[in-house]
Design a protein around this motif. Sequence first.
Motif, PDB file in Angstrom:
ATOM      1  N   SER A 203      -6.021 -37.939 -30.647  1.00 40.76           N
ATOM      2  CA  SER A 203      -6.612 -37.679 -31.965  1.00 40.76           C
ATOM      3  C   SER A 203      -8.014 -38.278 -32.061  1.00 40.76           C
ATOM      4  CB  SER A 203      -5.719 -38.284 -33.054  1.00 40.76           C
ATOM      5  OG  SER A 203      -6.273 -38.065 -34.319  1.00 40.76           O
ATOM      6  N   CYS A 204      -8.937 -37.534 -32.688  1.00 44.13           N
ATOM      7  CA  CYS A 204     -10.305 -37.999 -32.901  1.00 44.13           C
ATOM      8  C   CYS A 204     -10.317 -38.990 -34.065  1.00 44.13           C
ATOM      9  CB  CYS A 204     -11.231 -36.817 -33.194  1.00 44.13           C
ATOM     10  SG  CYS A 204     -12.912 -37.280 -33.646  1.00 44.13           S
ATOM     11  N   MET A 205     -10.910 -40.181 -33.852  1.00 42.20           N
ATOM     12  CA  MET A 205     -10.959 -41.214 -34.876  1.00 42.20           C
ATOM     13  C   MET A 205     -11.935 -40.873 -35.997  1.00 42.20           C
ATOM     14  SD  MET A 205      -8.769 -43.412 -33.801  1.00 42.20           S
ATOM     15  CE  MET A 205      -9.142 -44.884 -34.776  1.00 42.20           C
ATOM     16  N   ILE A 206     -12.820 -39.883 -35.738  1.00 43.48           N
ATOM     17  CA  ILE A 206     -13.854 -39.545 -36.730  1.00 43.48           C
ATOM     18  C   ILE A 206     -13.365 -38.459 -37.692  1.00 43.48           C
ATOM     19  CG2 ILE A 206     -16.209 -38.674 -37.044  1.00 43.48           C
ATOM     20  CD1 ILE A 206     -16.833 -39.867 -34.248  1.00 43.48           C
ATOM     21  N   CYS A 207     -12.853 -37.337 -37.136  1.00 47.56           N
ATOM     22  CA  CYS A 207     -12.434 -36.215 -37.991  1.00 47.56           C
ATOM     23  C   CYS A 207     -10.937 -35.947 -37.932  1.00 47.56           C
ATOM     24  CB  CYS A 207     -13.194 -34.954 -37.612  1.00 47.56           C
ATOM     25  SG  CYS A 207     -12.801 -34.319 -35.960  1.00 47.56           S
ATOM     26  N   GLU A 208     -10.210 -36.721 -37.125  1.00 48.85           N
ATOM     27  CA  GLU A 208      -8.758 -36.620 -36.991  1.00 48.85           C
ATOM     28  C   GLU A 208      -8.276 -35.330 -36.333  1.00 48.85           C
ATOM     29  OE1 GLU A 208      -6.954 -37.362 -40.727  1.00 48.85           O
ATOM     30  OE2 GLU A 208      -7.580 -39.461 -40.817  1.00 48.85           O
ATOM     31  N   LYS A 209      -9.200 -34.594 -35.715  1.00 45.27           N
ATOM     32  CA  LYS A 209      -8.791 -33.406 -34.979  1.00 45.27           C
ATOM     33  C   LYS A 209      -8.004 -33.829 -33.746  1.00 45.27           C
ATOM     34  CE  LYS A 209     -10.494 -28.948 -33.311  1.00 45.27           C
ATOM     35  NZ  LYS A 209     -11.664 -28.077 -33.101  1.00 45.27           N
ATOM     36  N   LYS A 210      -6.952 -33.064 -33.397  1.00 45.92           N
ATOM     37  CA  LYS A 210      -6.063 -33.458 -32.314  1.00 45.92           C
ATOM     38  C   LYS A 210      -6.205 -32.525 -31.104  1.00 45.92           C
ATOM     39  CE  LYS A 210      -2.650 -35.678 -35.294  1.00 45.92           C
ATOM     40  NZ  LYS A 210      -1.225 -35.756 -35.681  1.00 45.92           N
TER      41      LYS A 210
ATOM     42  N   ARG B 173      -5.176 -32.692 -24.399  1.00 44.26           N
ATOM     43  CA  ARG B 173      -5.634 -33.410 -23.216  1.00 44.26           C
ATOM     44  C   ARG B 173      -6.706 -34.427 -23.577  1.00 44.26           C
ATOM     45  NH1 ARG B 173      -7.318 -29.093 -18.840  1.00 44.26           N
ATOM     46  NH2 ARG B 173      -8.145 -28.031 -20.662  1.00 44.26           N
ATOM     47  N   GLN B 174      -6.708 -35.532 -22.839  1.00 45.85           N
ATOM     48  CA  GLN B 174      -7.665 -36.599 -23.118  1.00 45.85           C
ATOM     49  C   GLN B 174      -9.098 -36.150 -22.822  1.00 45.85           C
ATOM     50  OE1 GLN B 174      -7.005 -40.232 -20.922  1.00 45.85           O
ATOM     51  NE2 GLN B 174      -7.969 -41.473 -22.496  1.00 45.85           N
ATOM     52  N   GLY B 175      -9.259 -35.308 -21.791  1.00 50.62           N
ATOM     53  CA  GLY B 175     -10.589 -34.796 -21.461  1.00 50.62           C
ATOM     54  C   GLY B 175     -11.189 -33.988 -22.596  1.00 50.62           C
ATOM     55  N   GLN B 176     -10.356 -33.223 -23.297  1.00 51.25           N
ATOM     56  CA  GLN B 176     -10.828 -32.443 -24.440  1.00 51.25           C
ATOM     57  C   GLN B 176     -11.313 -33.358 -25.556  1.00 51.25           C
ATOM     58  OE1 GLN B 176      -7.253 -30.199 -25.199  1.00 51.25           O
ATOM     59  NE2 GLN B 176      -7.952 -28.416 -24.011  1.00 51.25           N
ATOM     60  N   LEU B 177     -10.593 -34.468 -25.775  1.00 52.49           N
ATOM     61  CA  LEU B 177     -10.993 -35.426 -26.802  1.00 52.49           C
ATOM     62  C   LEU B 177     -12.339 -36.069 -26.458  1.00 52.49           C
ATOM     63  CD1 LEU B 177     -10.527 -37.166 -29.307  1.00 52.49           C
ATOM     64  CD2 LEU B 177      -9.147 -38.710 -27.898  1.00 52.49           C
ATOM     65  N   LYS B 178     -12.519 -36.468 -25.184  1.00 52.75           N
ATOM     66  CA  LYS B 178     -13.778 -37.085 -24.766  1.00 52.75           C
ATOM     67  C   LYS B 178     -14.952 -36.132 -24.986  1.00 52.75           C
ATOM     68  CE  LYS B 178     -11.881 -40.203 -21.243  1.00 52.75           C
ATOM     69  NZ  LYS B 178     -11.823 -40.521 -19.784  1.00 52.75           N
TER      70      LYS B 178
ATOM     71  N   HIS C 191     -15.036 -33.648 -27.177  1.00 54.60           N
ATOM     72  CA  HIS C 191     -15.180 -33.466 -28.615  1.00 54.60           C
ATOM     73  C   HIS C 191     -15.951 -34.617 -29.258  1.00 54.60           C
ATOM     74  CE1 HIS C 191     -14.092 -32.699 -32.820  1.00 54.60           C
ATOM     75  NE2 HIS C 191     -13.694 -33.969 -32.874  1.00 54.60           N
ATOM     76  N   ILE C 192     -15.690 -35.856 -28.840  1.00 48.22           N
ATOM     77  CA  ILE C 192     -16.349 -37.023 -29.431  1.00 48.22           C
ATOM     78  C   ILE C 192     -17.862 -36.964 -29.210  1.00 48.22           C
ATOM     79  CG2 ILE C 192     -16.624 -39.540 -29.167  1.00 48.22           C
ATOM     80  CD1 ILE C 192     -13.595 -39.699 -28.802  1.00 48.22           C
ATOM     81  N   LYS C 193     -18.280 -36.420 -28.069  1.00 44.69           N
ATOM     82  CA  LYS C 193     -19.709 -36.290 -27.786  1.00 44.69           C
ATOM     83  C   LYS C 193     -20.392 -35.327 -28.753  1.00 44.69           C
ATOM     84  CE  LYS C 193     -19.323 -37.480 -22.894  1.00 44.69           C
ATOM     85  NZ  LYS C 193     -19.372 -36.981 -21.501  1.00 44.69           N
TER      86      LYS C 193
END
Length: 430
Positions: free
Chosen positions: A69-76, A79-84, A86-88
């Motif tokens: 889960s993204c700590m900024i917008c809570e989008k889930k 895969r961890q690579g997708q989250l990394k 997205h955060i950028k």
Amino acid sequence: EAFLIRFIFVFNPDCPQHYVCKEEKIPVEQGKTHTGERPYSCELCNKGFIQICSLKEHMRTHTGEKPFSCMICEKKFSRQGQLKYHIKLHTGEKPYSCDICGKAFVEQSKVKLHMLNHTGEKPFSCVTCGKSFTLERALKSHMKIHTAEKLYSCPTCGKEYRRQNRLTLHMRIHTGENLFACMTCGKKFTIKRVLDNHMLTHTGERPFSCKICGKCFSQKHHAVTHLRTHTSEKPFSCQNCKKAFKSKSSLNLHMKIHTGVKPFLCTTCGKSFSQKSYLANHNRIHTGEKPYLCKTCGKRYNQKSHLTDHIRTHTGEKPFLCKTCGKGFTIKLLLINHIRTHTDERPFSCITCGKSFHVKPHLISHMKAHTDEKPYQCKMCKKAFRLKSSLNFHMRLHTGVGLFSCKTCKKTFHFKSNYMRHIKMHDSQA
């Protein structure tokens, strides 16, 4: 962790002219990338994987589990690579840039793909039509055009798609999930990128230009489709009649000719249409609405395409050229009709006498000769005519406007040909 043993030959540092055999350990998982072995398979779709962790990630596509889960917008994300990645997007971090144009990217792999635009390399070719692509997934997607394979069906409306992600995006229309709304007009989109492209229609920005004629477009796919007018490329073919088209949307419209589906009904006259936009244009005939205004002369039109054609009468632009004689036309239909003068093709035939014509309006005018119908009547003398052009010529008798007058004897003529013949008579007498 299990290992495989492989032997390699390396230089002997003590004696450079000789090699020594060296033993090397490789993790079992890494070794399988060379053998092609995929021992871990999904029980639901039978897809195989080299590593068990890859299988676990894949299973989330079936279960819908998104543990990251993204700590900024809570989008889930699944895969961890997708989250990394997205955060950028939040931080704006783009550490990888193109050495040629300086364009920056979030991932290094995106730079490698972008470089293909500079080199022009397209290593993946379609065996059916020969079209080439920079990405293998683009080729796989293209191949489904030829097979017409649509594996994924919407359970709500039954619409079918060739790719799972397309169905996922389509489902948002029914669920309302993650719809992106335009702040200007309120129109909603399932993909943010499509919203960004839509915003260009409000700003008037046209960042995509044709390399051949310089014409600019707000959407990239419009520029790509336009380029095919220069190259004559038609990659989308109808499986029923083999007719080819420049764009997929044109093919989809054409397919309705074979199916006969016309779901959009006019409530005023009962006429049906295959497309919603066609019905909207038709309704303006009943309402008299003409929302498209020519800024040069103030003339109004009920369809945007008619305004576009009209504007060319002011600019003098004639983009449709005859390849036989080079004559240019403002409208494509005029070019099609003109080409028949070279081929002598006459596709429009009279069912009464069999006489054929190059264009449909000439057939319609001819048909009135069999019915004795004269719908065009002079308001001054009540004389009736079959053709509107004949009435216009007749009106010159009453108004005097448009008559050709001889400067020598003041005699007037309806037709320019008769006037020119009369002028030559004076010249021969002089």
